[in-house]
Design an enzyme around this catalytic site. Structure first.
Site, short mmCIF file in Angstrom:
data_model
loop_
_atom_site.label_atom_id
_atom_site.label_comp_id
_atom_site.label_asym_id
_atom_site.label_seq_id
_atom_site.Cartn_x
_atom_site.Cartn_y
_atom_site.Cartn_z
N GLY A 18 4.19 1.92 -3.21
CA GLY A 18 3.67 2.84 -4.20
C GLY A 18 2.79 2.23 -5.28
O GLY A 18 2.39 2.93 -6.21
N GLY A 20 -0.24 1.05 -4.83
CA GLY A 20 -1.64 1.32 -4.57
C GLY A 20 -2.31 0.34 -3.64
O GLY A 20 -3.53 0.14 -3.71
N LYS A 21 -1.53 -0.27 -2.73
CA LYS A 21 -2.11 -1.25 -1.80
C LYS A 21 -3.18 -0.62 -0.92
O LYS A 21 -4.26 -1.19 -0.74
CB LYS A 21 -1.00 -1.84 -0.92
CG LYS A 21 0.07 -2.60 -1.64
CD LYS A 21 1.06 -3.21 -0.68
CE LYS A 21 1.83 -2.19 0.12
NZ LYS A 21 2.72 -1.35 -0.72
N THR A 22 -2.89 0.57 -0.38
CA THR A 22 -3.82 1.19 0.55
C THR A 22 -5.13 1.56 -0.15
O THR A 22 -6.22 1.27 0.36
CB THR A 22 -3.18 2.42 1.20
OG1 THR A 22 -2.01 2.03 1.91
CG2 THR A 22 -4.15 3.09 2.16
N SER A 23 -5.03 2.21 -1.30
CA SER A 23 -6.26 2.61 -1.99
C SER A 23 -7.07 1.40 -2.44
O SER A 23 -8.30 1.38 -2.33
CB SER A 23 -5.93 3.50 -3.19
OG SER A 23 -5.06 2.86 -4.09
N ASP A 45 1.85 -1.08 8.32
CA ASP A 45 2.94 -0.31 7.73
C ASP A 45 3.44 0.73 8.72
O ASP A 45 2.64 1.55 9.20
CB ASP A 45 2.44 0.37 6.46
CG ASP A 45 3.56 0.98 5.63
OD1 ASP A 45 4.65 1.22 6.17
OD2 ASP A 45 3.33 1.23 4.44
N THR A 501 -0.74 11.89 -0.88
CA THR A 501 -0.15 11.02 0.13
C THR A 501 1.38 11.05 0.12
O THR A 501 1.99 11.18 1.19
CB THR A 501 -0.66 9.58 -0.06
OG1 THR A 501 -2.08 9.58 0.11
CG2 THR A 501 -0.03 8.64 0.94
#
Length: 566
Positions: A18, A20-23, A45, A501
């Protein structure tokens, strides 16, 4: 915003769920392709939302991202990887060995441990085999929440050691000859991970004490693995535009104090900071805004007219308390606040006079920190993987090792050294903890979604492990799935945030639970700025963004709303 410095071909974005790794990984990839680079983003993931953020359906092969020339992405799907891995090992024996032998081999490859090694096998090909990514200037790995990531990163050494020390012909992973062929690839993966000229690891964190503690733990464990080219990315840094709003002032102070108290090891790392962005980060335009935006770029907006909001958590606890005993499981995407919600439910039940155990199956959880005080009637425990593995090995050797000669006992000990042993050992402890709900309340803060589903799937495959180890199946294990499916005994609570998300991920989790015969008792929407009463322009804009997601959840199921508290 300032993106992490890109000095190597391979980048890893890792951190607590949560943060913000993906963004951040997608925004970095987008910035690189805008400078003329060809970039591949890879998600490892099990609960990936990479395709949602990029706005493009993804598979296990590099897929071009629409409207972003030069940007490609793929998901390592653990289930697909397991299917392919299973067929690669079993396939050559079809038509050669008897049908019963083929069925036995397929049985060996049906457990959760096979899913994990297969996902790693796919990951190793991308990292350790240069020819697999030859057409790209940069490879960005959007990794799983920290506990799973660390397990993934330790597997190269673990499996290399396991293969090197193995003397038998088979293990719980199948014929070792198949693994032996992968030794060179695994060695190359280990080398590339620890080469500072080849790989950079970006530790992503929020300006929160728990998130920074997790980043420091990750930093220390990565250094022990020989991974030293590390960077820190602080995401979502909030500063109130003007003082005077209680929520905005508290959020500003919380971030400032957390950064000031940052562990020394983290503070020494090169650091970038990304400001708080009121709007979501799903889709290419939102990601481009993430690269361009500055904190405070919020247009003036009219006040939000609130209708009736869902009730708070106490209404849910009151209904749970009526039964007097049972299991409460909080589930959801990493970073949505499962641990805090679980701790709040456990403390509230204990204060009502009930005996309560609060425990976790999440290797990255902080339940003790979430409670923060002694509450009469409340016991806080943790399922410790290392201890459970040691107990399980001792039990199996005492039972199945009796009467074996030296060679047979050595083979059994070898099998118990495999990383697969952890999964079943932790699963047994999970079943024992659920069993305590017969005469008290047990509140389980569970692992992030992908890992949790694998854990639940293990119940169906457990009888195979019983046959291998010669252990009797405990009643706690025998009764586990019926108890999880019993809505009176087990209350499953899905925790989410009022964002795209987390809500979509929670809906996928609900679908997966339905396939396992488990129906959620309720949803909890956590940390709502809409319900906080803030008048800060940035936070009010984020609250406005929450409305459709709150409406979507509340219209479909029982819902409670927890306000962000100053």
């Amino acid at each position: 915003m300032t993106l992490p410095t890109v000095g190597t071909r391979t980048l890893f974005f890792t951190g607590k769920g949560g943060v913000g790794k993906t963004s951040l990984s997608c925004a970095t990839g987008l910035a690189l392709v805008h400078s003329g680079k060809r970039v591949l983003i890879v998600s490892t993931d099990p609960a990936s939302n990479l395709d949602e953020v990029l706005g493009t359906p993804l598979t296990g092969a590099p897929t071009p991202i629409a409207d972003a020339p030069g940007l490609y992405a793929l998901n390592i799907d653990p289930e697909v990887a397991a299917r392919d891995y299973r067929e690669r090992v079993v396939g050559p024996y079809r038509g050669v060995l008897p049908a019963a032998a083929i069925a036995s081999m397929e049985e060996q490859f049906s457990g959760a441990c096979t899913v994990e090694i297969a996902a790693f096998d796919a990951f190793a090909k991308l990292l350790g085999d240069p020819s697999a990514t030859i057409g790209f200037d940069h490879i960005i790995f959007d990794t799983a929440p920290t506990g799973h990531t660390l397990r993934l990163l330790t597997l190269p050494s673990a499996w290399t050691d396991f293969i090197a020390s193995s003397t038998g012909g088979a293990s719980c992973l199948g014929p070792l000859a198949g693994l032996e062929k992968q030794k060179a690839l695994y060695a190359a993966t280990v080398t590339r991970l620890s080469d500072p000229a080849a790989t950079t690891v970006i530790l992503v964190s929020r300006a929160e004490r728990s998130s920074l503690r997790e980043a420091e733990r990750t930093r220390g464990e990565l250094v022990e693995l020989g991974v030293t080219n590390l960077r820190l990315a602080l995401n979502g840094m909030f500063t109130a535009i003007a003082p005077g709003d209680a929520v905005a002032d508290a959020l500003t102070a919380r971030g400032r104090d957390a950064v000031a108290a940052m562990p020394v090891g983290l503070a020494r790392l090169p650091r970038t900071e990304t400001p708080f962005l009121p709007r979501g980060t799903v889709g290419l335009e939102a990601l481009r805004d993430m690269v361009r935006s500055k904190a405070g770029d919020v247009p003036a907006a009219s006040p939000v007219k609130l209708g009736a909001l869902p009730p708070d958590l106490e209404s849910l606890v009151a209904d749970i308390a009526k039964v007097g005993r049972g299991v409460i499981m909080t589930m959801g995407k990493g970073g949505v606040g499962k641990t805090t919600v679980a701790a709040s439910i456990a403390m509230s039940l204990a204060r009502r006079g009930h005996r309560v155990t609060l425990s976790t199956t999440d290797p990255a959880a902080h339940v003790v920190d979430a409670v923060g005080e002694d509450v009469p009637g409340l016991t806080v425990t943790r399922i410790d993987p290392e201890q459970e593995i040691a107990n399980y090995r001792t039990e199996v050797l005492a039972k199945a090792g009796v009467g074996l000669d030296a060679a047979g006992r050595a083979m059994l000990e070898e099998d118990l050294r495999s990383p697969c042993t952890e999964e079943i050992a932790v699963f047994r402890a999970f079943a024992d903890t659920v069993d305590e709900g017969r005469d008290q309340f047990v509140v389980l803060d569970t692992a992030p979604t992908g890992h949790t589903i694998l854990l639940l799937d293990a119940a169906e495959a457990y009888h195979r492990e019983v046959l291998r180890s010669e252990l009797d199946m405990p009643d706690a294990v025998r009764n586990l799935l019926p108890r999880l499916r019993d809505p009176v005994f087990t209350k499953t609570i899905i925790v989410t945030l009022a964002e795209a998300t987390p809500v979509h991920e929670a809906e996928r989790l609900q679908h997966d639970l339905a396939r396992a015969g488990i129906s959620p008792f309720a949803w909890v929407i956590n940390q709502s700025l809409l319900a906080s009463g803030t008048r800060d322009p940035q936070l009010a804009e984020r609250g406005r963004y929450e409305i459709p997601f709150i409406d979507r959840v509340a219209s479909a199921c029982r819902t409670v709303l927890i306000a962000w508290k100053a």
